[in-house]
Design an enzyme around this catalytic site. Structure first.
Site, mmCIF file in Angstrom:
data_model
loop_
_atom_site.group_PDB
_atom_site.id
_atom_site.type_symbol
_atom_site.label_atom_id
_atom_site.label_comp_id
_atom_site.label_asym_id
_atom_site.label_seq_id
_atom_site.Cartn_x
_atom_site.Cartn_y
_atom_site.Cartn_z
ATOM 1 C CD GLN A 42 80.636 59.495 98.691
ATOM 2 O OE1 GLN A 42 80.278 58.351 98.470
ATOM 3 N NE2 GLN A 42 79.833 60.406 99.210
ATOM 4 C CG ASN A 43 88.403 56.632 102.624
ATOM 5 O OD1 ASN A 43 88.324 55.718 103.429
ATOM 6 N ND2 ASN A 43 89.477 56.821 101.866
ATOM 7 C CB ALA A 44 84.571 52.567 103.384
#
Length: 167
Positions: A42-44
């Site tokens: 979920q980290n971009a």
């Protein structure tokens, strides 16, 4: 009182050709479990980095590290160790900074530091910057790529484009 867990960051991803250094605070739970920077899907972070160069995101972590180095980007965390339960920067206790004096002595081509979010910048100013003087460095804070910072991907990406100016 609940016992906090001492956690440790990773070695930097860096080589002698790196011009910029991107700093996070400390890997989150999923990253520590996977032993990968920005291991939380979920980290971009990785999506932003690949998008900067209009490339398709690699799946393999070694390919991601290679991609950074090919583009003269180093990656590290401000902290070497801290006590923390969970992944939130706001829960960090007893921080111990990484050895930036040695890093900058070993890699003198680094001219710009980009902070992945304000906690990284705050911790750097508090625990690192006062310990050494390297006046030719440029410092910039970017929006956090963490899923805890809920801005839209395109909003984050637009602000991260500034990284390209230093490459």
């Amino acid at each position: 009182m609940k016992q906090l867990n001492m956690i440790y960051s990773f070695e930097p991803i860096i080589n002698e050709n790196c011009k910029i250094l991107i700093l996070g605070t400390m890997p989150g739970v999923q990253s520590l479990r996977k032993q990968e920077y920005y291991g939380n899907k979920q980290n971009a972070f990785w999506r932003i980095i690949y998008s900067l160069f209009d490339k398709e995101l690699a799946i393999d972590y070694n390919e991601k590290k290679k991609f950074l180095l090919e583009h003269h980007i180093a990656l590290w965390d401000v902290l070497e160790a801290c006590d923390r339960e969970g992944s939130l920067d706001s829960d960090i206790k007893n921080p111990k900074a990484n050895d930036f004096v040695s890093l900058f002595n070993d890699y003198p081509r680094i001219k710009s530091i980009y902070f992945n979010g304000s906690p990284a910048e705050t911790l750097f100013k508090r625990y690192v910057k006062a310990k050494f003087e390297k006046g030719d460095l440029k410092y910039r804070r970017l929006p956090s790529t963490s899923p805890a910072y809920t801005a839209a991907f395109l909003e984050k990406f637009d602000k991260w484009k500034i990284v390209l100016e230093d490459l």
